[in-house]
Design an enzyme around this catalytic site. Structure first.
Site, PDB file in Angstrom:
ATOM      1  N   GLY A  46     -49.307   3.070  13.785  1.00 46.09           N
ATOM      2  CA  GLY A  46     -47.894   3.405  13.654  1.00 46.09           C
ATOM      3  C   GLY A  46     -47.518   4.488  14.653  1.00 46.09           C
ATOM      4  N   GLY A  99     -44.211   6.070  14.613  1.00 49.27           N
ATOM      5  CA  GLY A  99     -43.004   6.804  14.257  1.00 49.27           C
ATOM      6  C   GLY A  99     -43.259   8.292  14.429  1.00 49.27           C
ATOM      7  N   ALA A 125     -44.547  10.506  12.486  1.00 50.42           N
ATOM      8  CA  ALA A 125     -45.882  10.938  12.072  1.00 50.42           C
ATOM      9  C   ALA A 125     -46.933  10.434  13.057  1.00 50.42           C
ATOM     10  CB  ALA A 125     -46.178  10.440  10.661  1.00 50.42           C
ATOM     11  N   GLY A 126     -46.892   9.147  13.375  1.00 49.39           N
ATOM     12  CA  GLY A 126     -47.922   8.556  14.235  1.00 49.39           C
ATOM     13  C   GLY A 126     -47.859   9.065  15.663  1.00 49.39           C
ATOM     14  N   HIS A 159     -30.081   5.442  -1.226  1.00 50.83           N
ATOM     15  CA  HIS A 159     -29.195   6.337  -0.483  1.00 50.83           C
ATOM     16  C   HIS A 159     -27.741   6.035  -0.833  1.00 50.83           C
ATOM     17  CE1 HIS A 159     -27.325   8.521   2.739  1.00 50.83           C
ATOM     18  NE2 HIS A 159     -28.486   8.998   3.119  1.00 50.83           N
ATOM     19  N   SER A 188     -24.780   8.248   7.714  1.00 52.34           N
ATOM     20  CA  SER A 188     -25.495   9.506   7.483  1.00 52.34           C
ATOM     21  C   SER A 188     -24.894  10.335   6.363  1.00 52.34           C
ATOM     22  CB  SER A 188     -25.491  10.334   8.757  1.00 52.34           C
ATOM     23  OG  SER A 188     -25.885  11.663   8.456  1.00 52.34           O
ATOM     24  N   ARG A 236     -29.225  12.995  -3.220  1.00 54.76           N
ATOM     25  CA  ARG A 236     -28.966  11.558  -3.066  1.00 54.76           C
ATOM     26  C   ARG A 236     -29.043  10.795  -4.376  1.00 54.76           C
ATOM     27  NH1 ARG A 236     -32.269  10.766   2.616  1.00 54.76           N
ATOM     28  NH2 ARG A 236     -30.625  11.692   3.875  1.00 54.76           N
ATOM     29  N   GLU A 293     -44.038   8.993   5.765  1.00 58.18           N
ATOM     30  CA  GLU A 293     -43.514   8.288   4.598  1.00 58.18           C
ATOM     31  C   GLU A 293     -44.589   7.451   3.912  1.00 58.18           C
ATOM     32  OE1 GLU A 293     -40.058   5.862   5.379  1.00 58.18           O
ATOM     33  OE2 GLU A 293     -39.843   5.262   3.295  1.00 58.18           O
ATOM     34  N   LEU A 296     -37.822  13.644   8.438  1.00 57.18           N
ATOM     35  CA  LEU A 296     -38.213  13.932   9.817  1.00 57.18           C
ATOM     36  C   LEU A 296     -39.145  15.136   9.834  1.00 57.18           C
ATOM     37  CD1 LEU A 296     -34.752  13.451  11.581  1.00 57.18           C
ATOM     38  CD2 LEU A 296     -36.494  11.767  11.049  1.00 57.18           C
TER      39      LEU A 296
END
Lengths: 637, 256
Positions: free
Chosen positions: A40, A42, A44-45, A266, A284, A330, A425, A441
């Site tokens: 991955g 993203g 993190a990756g 959301h 958003s 949320r 995530e 994030l």
């Protein structure tokens, strides 16, 4: 099996620093001898691959898209939190920690969340150094805005494209390492299984999505950074390719799955428009800074919004939660939207939406200011709906967005399989039962830039690794399993497409394991999902072309896994006889309709253990101890 | 009943789609008809419907790259009626909606074409050359952990905004597909300019532009001759002015 969270001892504020000192290191000259597989790309990756590459490890990076830059972190809009207190409004590491624990409805680990708040300040420094073009004040300093669940302005942002800019920063750092030869890139590869040898994660099996070739990769540790499983609902704000397959197959190899029922719905998404709908689009949360949420006071009021006078409008969030108003977390905003729609006061043709109105903000600040703040979001809304939100209030409805659950990890981000680390995530760790806006994030980058470089070194330095090649018997066995699964899928040759199955599963999940859950509904889901799964394995129709790009074949494997994961989610939701954060069991609510926790019985992480095909998984519990915050009923009133 | 479907008339559309089994196979245009197309559908949802029909008939679906479907990941990539990303300005294919078309229209759908973007299957091409250009210099070299406090670097608001205008590039490659020369100049310029406008980019300013431009040339992308097609199709409306900035940066770097 007893779960050891490996939370360091000592005072909360010193745990991470002390732990960093206590952990073992890998000498710079030895790092290149270790191969780390990062799945991955993203936030993190990419951040993990970049930082490990910089340190000198031999990194192999895998992604399912054609380029690492396309990972779904790219679509995050609103911002990233950091406890910088640049706004001088009372923020601190402690307050970010406290808000996150409270926002998660007291279902996250204190130690992890505190570390997250601590590293948040370093993340902003790092991203600015990378040239991320954050919004600025006229004096050249960084601008902040506020987000749901907080009363301070601690969110840093780059227009409505913060995720894109942060990801491009991390991707750039990672590509620099590609250029320097420490990171090797494998794009259009999907991880289909984990290879465990002598009790340690030692490799992965991937499918080359262009040629169909099944490939084996050996390493000394595997970092799973593969995102969440929101697409189990079919319709979600996740990208079409986002999936749970890598994580699920690790679960089947022995990694426990933590809190699968914690799903974030959301509140501000563009409502569904028709059966053909392939995905949902988020607007958003930052819009709730200036937009006011309302519905008509009277049921079935079909007048156009401009015809409804002020005293016949119900700004229900402002009415019920005067302190936080439109900026409640949320889960609270979503649930309230569902409640007013269930009362028959929803708007639009379907009655399944509420207004998000900028009329007052435009009057107060002028259209130009609103355009500067949210222009790209307004444009996106208009492209999708054909309506101009500067003139007509937006219509929004909740949609599945994020999954707080994920593979269980200890404080070091290691799963129950030694050598398998889970970041971002994909793990369950930091957000409890509800994630606050602009914190995903933060977590992805904290894990990749500032946690894994230390904890991975400790793992590598504390263990010995025999030399293993991909000719090892276990690699061959696992690889054959993957090949057989592909053959089996293609041999079914039934009548229903993968999408049809996925859509049916999504409907079950949304109706019974969605925003409002009940015992009877969950029991119904637990009957329906296995039935659908059985039908899938008898009746799915997949184009029979294994040697070329074949998206339907990829999706078939992912939907097969969703059909199992969905059942585990329902099982987890059924066992948790309380409401907390995004998990709302209708039987358990306060007289005001808020989530009613049961701390006496459910203050634990539910970590599910796979026991074999068609066997019931075993529930393991990691108790949650709150030594630093006072656990109470969440209030945003 | 979902919004809008009642009052808006559904359409019948004819598609002429590029089909090519793999990189080595010969491709051709194939005609399809899709009925009952809602005006609220996105263009990709139209292709989803077509593909479901094809699979049920036992035919191969049309492969196309797509992911976020929010116009930000840059994965979707098709030439629609001769225009990269289709007729709506500033819009990626995934955000193009069928209300922009009329009942009975014939729509041609082709992949990105360009020497540096070899075909993979149907509408899918290989854009990994963009990653190679980025590896050549699309970053600032800052070690993780070595950064100073974020507010130690002041960036004037207007420069931050200009940098953001450039940084908005989604790397889709429409600029290359639209350019008569198959140039990646707009893509490269967007990244070069972002860093040229920011103090963080200054240390490597010269080397960055030289390396990225040379890499672009080496990978078989053409040069820019100011046609402006790139700007016209860019889903993020990145201005061709950035190419002027890149050229200036290049000259400054080359002569010093």
């Amino acid at each position: 099996m007893s779960l050891d969270s490996k939370i360091p001892s000592g005072p909360l504020a010193q745990k991470w620093d002390q732990h960093k000192f206590d952990m073992k290191l890998v000498n710079p000259a030895n790092r290149r001898k270790y191969t780390v597989l990062v799945v991955g790309t993203g936030l993190a990756g990419a951040s993990a691959a970049a930082s490990l590459g910089e340190l000198g490890y031999n990194v192999k990076s895998f992604c399912i898209q054609d380029s690492p830059r396309r990972a779904h972190s790219i679509a995050a809009q609103g911002g990233i939190n950091a406890a910088k207190n640049y706004s001088n409004d009372g923020d601190s590491v402690w307050r970010l920690f406290y808000d996150t624990i409270k926002g998660g409805d007291y279902r996250a680990r204190e130690a992890n969340v505190y570390r997250l708040a601590q590293t948040s300040v370093n993340i902003i420094d790092q991203c600015v150094a990378q040239g991320v073009p954050f919004a600025r004040e006229y004096g050249g300093q960084l601008d902040n805005r506020s987000f749901g669940g907080a009363q301070v302005s601690r969110t840093f942002y780059a227009r409505g494209q913060t995720g894109q800019q942060l990801l491009l920063g991390a991707y750039g750092s990672m590509m620099r390492q590609v250029d320097q030869g420490t990171v090797q890139l494998f794009a259009r590869r999907e991880m289909l299984d984990l290879v465990v040898i002598d009790g340690k994660a030692r490799g992965i099996i991937t499918r080359n999505l262009v040629t169909g070739e099944i490939e084996s990769h050996a390493g000394d540790a595997v970092l799973l950074c593969t995102g969440g499983y929101g697409n189990v609902y079919y319709l979600s704000t996740n990208a079409k390719n986002s999936n749970a397959t890598a994580a699920w197959r690790c679960y089947k190899r022995g990694a426990f799955f933590g809190n699968p029922c914690y799903t974030q719905i959301h509140p501000t998404c563009i409502p569904v428009s028709g059966e053909y709908q392939a995905k949902l689009t988020l607007m958003s949360e930052s819009l709730r800074n200036d937009g006011r949420v309302w519905v008509p006071k009277n049921k079935g009021d079909k007048r156009s919004p401009d015809q409804i006078p002020e005293d016949e409008r119900d700004y229900y969030l402002e009415r019920k939660y005067p302190s936080f108003g439109n900026l409640v977390p949320r889960d609270v905003a979503s649930r309230n939207a569902k409640m007013v729609c269930d009362e028959g006061r929803g708007v639009g043709e379907s009655g399944l939406s509420v207004y998000l109105d900028f009329r007052d903000a435009i009057k107060r600040l002028g259209e130009d200011t609103i355009r500067e703040r949210y222009g790209n979001l307004f444009d996106m809304y208009e492209r999708i709906t054909g309506e101009n939100p500067y003139k007509v209030p937006m219509r929004i409805y909740p949609a599945v967005h994020y999954t707080m659950g994920g593979l269980w990890v200890d404080y070091n981000l290691q799963s129950t399989i030694p050598g398998l680390f889970v970041l971002g995530e994909a793990n369950f760790s930091d957000h409890g039962a509800n994630r606050l806006g602009a914190s995903a994030l933060m977590q992805g980058l904290a894990d990749g830039y500032f946690v894994i470089p230390y904890t991975l070194a400790n793992y590598l330095a504390s263990n010995s690794f025999s030399k293993i090649s991909t000719d090892h018997a276990e690699f061959i066995t696992v690889r054959e399993g993957v090949e057989n699964l592909t053959k089996k899928l293609l041999s079914i040759n039934g009548k229903k497409t993968v999408t049809e199955f996925h859509r049916e599963l999504g409907k079950i999940m949304w109706d019974y394991v969605g925003m409002g859950r009940t015992e009877s509904g969950l029991k119904h889901a637990l009957q329906e999902i296995p039935k659908l799964r059985e039908e899938f394995w008898k009746n799915v129709l997949i184009p029979n072309d294994p040697q070329n790009l074949n998206k339907n074949l990829e999706f078939a494997g992912r939907v097969a896994d969703f059909l199992e994961l969905g059942e585990l989610m329902a099982r987890d939701a059924l066992h948790r006889n309380e409401s907390c954060g995004g998990h709302f069991r209708e039987e358990f609510q306060t007289p005001e309709g808020e989530a009613q926790r049961d701390d006496g019985n459910f203050s634990y992480v539910a970590a599910w253990e796979y026991t074999g095909e068609n066997k019931e998984p075993v529930l393991n519990k990691e108790p949650l101890d709150f030594e630093n915050v006072h656990v109470s009923q969440r209030s945003y009133k | 009943m979902a919004r809008g479907i009642m009052e808006k008339k559904n359409m019948t559309l004819h598609l002429r789609v590029w089909r090519q089994k793999n990189a080595s196979a010969k491709g051709k245009m194939v005609d399809y008809t899709v009925n009952d197309v809602s005006q609220d559908m996105s263009f990709l949802e139209l292709l989803d419907v077509l593909n479901e029909n094809l699979i049920k008939k036992g035919e191969d679906p049309v492969e196309f790259d797509n992911d976020c479907r929010e116009g930000i990941c840059g994965m979707c990539s098709m030439v629609i009626n001769g225009i990269a990303h289709g007729p709506e300005k500033g819009t990626a294919t995934c955000q193009l909606h069928m209300r922009k078309f009329k009942d009975g229209d014939t729509i041609t759908v082709e992949p990105w074409r360009g020497t540096a973007f070899p075909p993979i299957k149907d509408l899918v091409v290989d854009r990994s050359a963009f990653d190679q250009i980025m590896a050549a210099g699309g970053y600032t070299s800052c070690r993780v952990g070595a950064a100073a406090d974020a507010n130690a670097i002041l960036v004037p608001k207007d420069m931050a905004e200009k940098a953001m205008d450039a940084a908005a590039c989604i790397g889709c490659g429409a600029c290359v597909a639209a350019c008569p020369n198959g140039s990646a100049s707009l893509f490269v310029a967007a990244k070069v300019t972002q860093f040229a406008f920011l103090p963080q980019g200054h240390a490597e300013r010269k080397q960055r532009v030289l390396n990225m431009v040379h890499k672009m040339d080496e990978l078989g992308f053409g040069d820019c001759s100011n046609h402006g097609e790139c700007e016209a199709v860019c889903p993020k409306e990145i201005s061709i002015k950035h190419i002027a900035v890149m050229r200036r940066e290049y000259f400054k770097a080359a002569i010093s």
